[in-house]
Write a protein that holds these residues in place. Structure first.
Motif, PDB file in Angstrom:
ATOM      1  N   LEU A 166      23.727  21.351 -47.916  1.00 42.49           N
ATOM      2  CA  LEU A 166      22.320  21.264 -48.307  1.00 42.49           C
ATOM      3  C   LEU A 166      21.752  19.874 -47.998  1.00 42.49           C
ATOM      4  O   LEU A 166      20.627  19.753 -47.496  1.00 42.49           O
ATOM      5  N   ILE A 167      22.532  18.841 -48.257  1.00 46.38           N
ATOM      6  CA  ILE A 167      22.103  17.478 -47.920  1.00 46.38           C
ATOM      7  C   ILE A 167      21.916  17.338 -46.411  1.00 46.38           C
ATOM      8  O   ILE A 167      20.929  16.776 -45.933  1.00 46.38           O
TER       9      ILE A 167
ATOM     10  N   THR B 231      18.301  17.268 -41.624  1.00 45.05           N
ATOM     11  CA  THR B 231      17.837  17.924 -40.396  1.00 45.05           C
ATOM     12  C   THR B 231      16.343  18.197 -40.449  1.00 45.05           C
ATOM     13  O   THR B 231      15.606  17.903 -39.506  1.00 45.05           O
ATOM     14  N   VAL B 232      15.875  18.764 -41.548  1.00 42.33           N
ATOM     15  CA  VAL B 232      14.458  19.132 -41.661  1.00 42.33           C
ATOM     16  C   VAL B 232      13.570  17.888 -41.692  1.00 42.33           C
ATOM     17  O   VAL B 232      12.509  17.858 -41.061  1.00 42.33           O
ATOM     18  N   VAL B 233      14.006  16.850 -42.393  1.00 44.56           N
ATOM     19  CA  VAL B 233      13.187  15.635 -42.509  1.00 44.56           C
ATOM     20  C   VAL B 233      13.131  14.879 -41.184  1.00 44.56           C
ATOM     21  O   VAL B 233      12.081  14.354 -40.806  1.00 44.56           O
TER      22      VAL B 233
ATOM     23  N   GLY C 198      23.294  23.769 -40.550  1.00 42.86           N
ATOM     24  CA  GLY C 198      22.333  24.276 -39.566  1.00 42.86           C
ATOM     25  C   GLY C 198      21.735  25.605 -39.986  1.00 42.86           C
ATOM     26  O   GLY C 198      20.547  25.860 -39.776  1.00 42.86           O
ATOM     27  N   GLY C 199      22.548  26.462 -40.591  1.00 40.48           N
ATOM     28  CA  GLY C 199      22.044  27.747 -41.064  1.00 40.48           C
ATOM     29  C   GLY C 199      21.029  27.591 -42.177  1.00 40.48           C
ATOM     30  O   GLY C 199      20.015  28.300 -42.221  1.00 40.48           O
ATOM     31  N   ILE C 200      21.275  26.664 -43.080  1.00 43.07           N
ATOM     32  CA  ILE C 200      20.322  26.411 -44.167  1.00 43.07           C
ATOM     33  C   ILE C 200      19.045  25.788 -43.606  1.00 43.07           C
ATOM     34  O   ILE C 200      17.941  26.117 -44.051  1.00 43.07           O
ATOM     35  N   ALA C 201      19.178  24.911 -42.624  1.00 47.04           N
ATOM     36  CA  ALA C 201      17.996  24.283 -42.018  1.00 47.04           C
ATOM     37  C   ALA C 201      17.164  25.291 -41.233  1.00 47.04           C
ATOM     38  O   ALA C 201      15.983  25.049 -40.968  1.00 47.04           O
ATOM     39  N   ALA C 202      17.741  26.429 -40.879  1.00 49.59           N
ATOM     40  CA  ALA C 202      17.003  27.445 -40.131  1.00 49.59           C
ATOM     41  C   ALA C 202      15.989  28.180 -41.004  1.00 49.59           C
ATOM     42  O   ALA C 202      15.067  28.798 -40.477  1.00 49.59           O
ATOM     43  N   ILE C 203      16.150  28.119 -42.309  1.00 53.81           N
ATOM     44  CA  ILE C 203      15.211  28.825 -43.201  1.00 53.81           C
ATOM     45  C   ILE C 203      13.791  28.261 -43.061  1.00 53.81           C
ATOM     46  O   ILE C 203      12.852  29.026 -42.832  1.00 53.81           O
TER      47      ILE C 203
ATOM     48  N   ILE D   5      12.214  33.937 -31.337  1.00 54.85           N
ATOM     49  CA  ILE D   5      12.215  32.479 -31.496  1.00 54.85           C
ATOM     50  C   ILE D   5      13.171  32.079 -32.616  1.00 54.85           C
ATOM     51  O   ILE D   5      13.944  31.125 -32.482  1.00 54.85           O
ATOM     52  N   PHE D   6      13.137  32.837 -33.713  1.00 56.79           N
ATOM     53  CA  PHE D   6      14.006  32.517 -34.836  1.00 56.79           C
ATOM     54  C   PHE D   6      15.480  32.641 -34.456  1.00 56.79           C
ATOM     55  O   PHE D   6      16.287  31.779 -34.824  1.00 56.79           O
ATOM     56  N   VAL D   7      15.850  33.667 -33.738  1.00 59.19           N
ATOM     57  CA  VAL D   7      17.257  33.843 -33.335  1.00 59.19           C
ATOM     58  C   VAL D   7      17.697  32.696 -32.430  1.00 59.19           C
ATOM     59  O   VAL D   7      18.799  32.152 -32.578  1.00 59.19           O
ATOM     60  N   PHE D   8      16.839  32.288 -31.507  1.00 61.12           N
ATOM     61  CA  PHE D   8      17.164  31.166 -30.630  1.00 61.12           C
ATOM     62  C   PHE D   8      17.322  29.874 -31.433  1.00 61.12           C
ATOM     63  O   PHE D   8      18.291  29.128 -31.252  1.00 61.12           O
ATOM     64  N   VAL D   9      16.378  29.613 -32.331  1.00 63.79           N
ATOM     65  CA  VAL D   9      16.430  28.388 -33.140  1.00 63.79           C
ATOM     66  C   VAL D   9      17.630  28.412 -34.081  1.00 63.79           C
ATOM     67  O   VAL D   9      18.302  27.395 -34.278  1.00 63.79           O
ATOM     68  N   LEU D  10      17.923  29.571 -34.659  1.00 61.21           N
ATOM     69  CA  LEU D  10      19.097  29.699 -35.531  1.00 61.21           C
ATOM     70  C   LEU D  10      20.381  29.370 -34.774  1.00 61.21           C
ATOM     71  O   LEU D  10      21.219  28.608 -35.255  1.00 61.21           O
TER      72      LEU D  10
END
Length: 129
Positions: free
Chosen positions: A27-28, A33-35, A67-72, A103-108
């Motif tokens: 999660l951290i 990643t998101v920030v 990475g999976g959590i950042a994909a949300i 797009i989501f599948v590619f980004v995931l």
């Protein structure tokens, strides 16, 4: 000399490190990643590296999870972008939803693979330092 040896071994047994919290470290890493995504082109690698560094082992697993959590949040951004692109188009077409899912599948895939690579790098850096 014998007494000192047993004292040191008892101290090591009593100071056993707790198991790292994989979900919290992932999660951290996802938050990193998101920030940093607007600033760094390879933010998923950086987030995975942070997660792997904190985890100390199993960098591949914790980095991929990060990475999976950042994909949300990335899913919602992709949905928003596609919504603006197809603004005013007949909603019955369904092409917007299909494009958003592609797009989501590619980004995931990108985020999970880059996070896993970063997790491996984070564990490597942790062991070398």
């Amino acid at each position: 000399m014998s007494q000192r040896t047993t004292t040191v071994s008892r101290e090591r047994q009593s100071r056993s490190d707790p198991e790292p919290n994989t979900l919290m470290n992932a999660l951290i890493g996802a938050v990193v990643t998101v920030v940093t995504a607007p600033l760094l082109p390879f933010a998923a690698i950086v987030g995975g590296a942070v997660a792997g560094y904190l985890q100390e082992r199993d960098g591949l697993k914790v980095g991929a999870l990060s990475g999976g959590i950042a994909a949300i949040p990335a899913f919602f951004v992709a949905w928003l972008v596609v919504g603006f692109l197809f603004l005013g188009v007949d909603p019955m077409l369904g092409i917007g939803g299909l494009l958003a899912m592609m797009i989501f599948v590619f980004v995931l895939g990108y985020l999970v693979l880059a996070g896993a690579l970063g997790g491996l790098l984070g564990v490597y850096v942790r062991k070398e330092l």
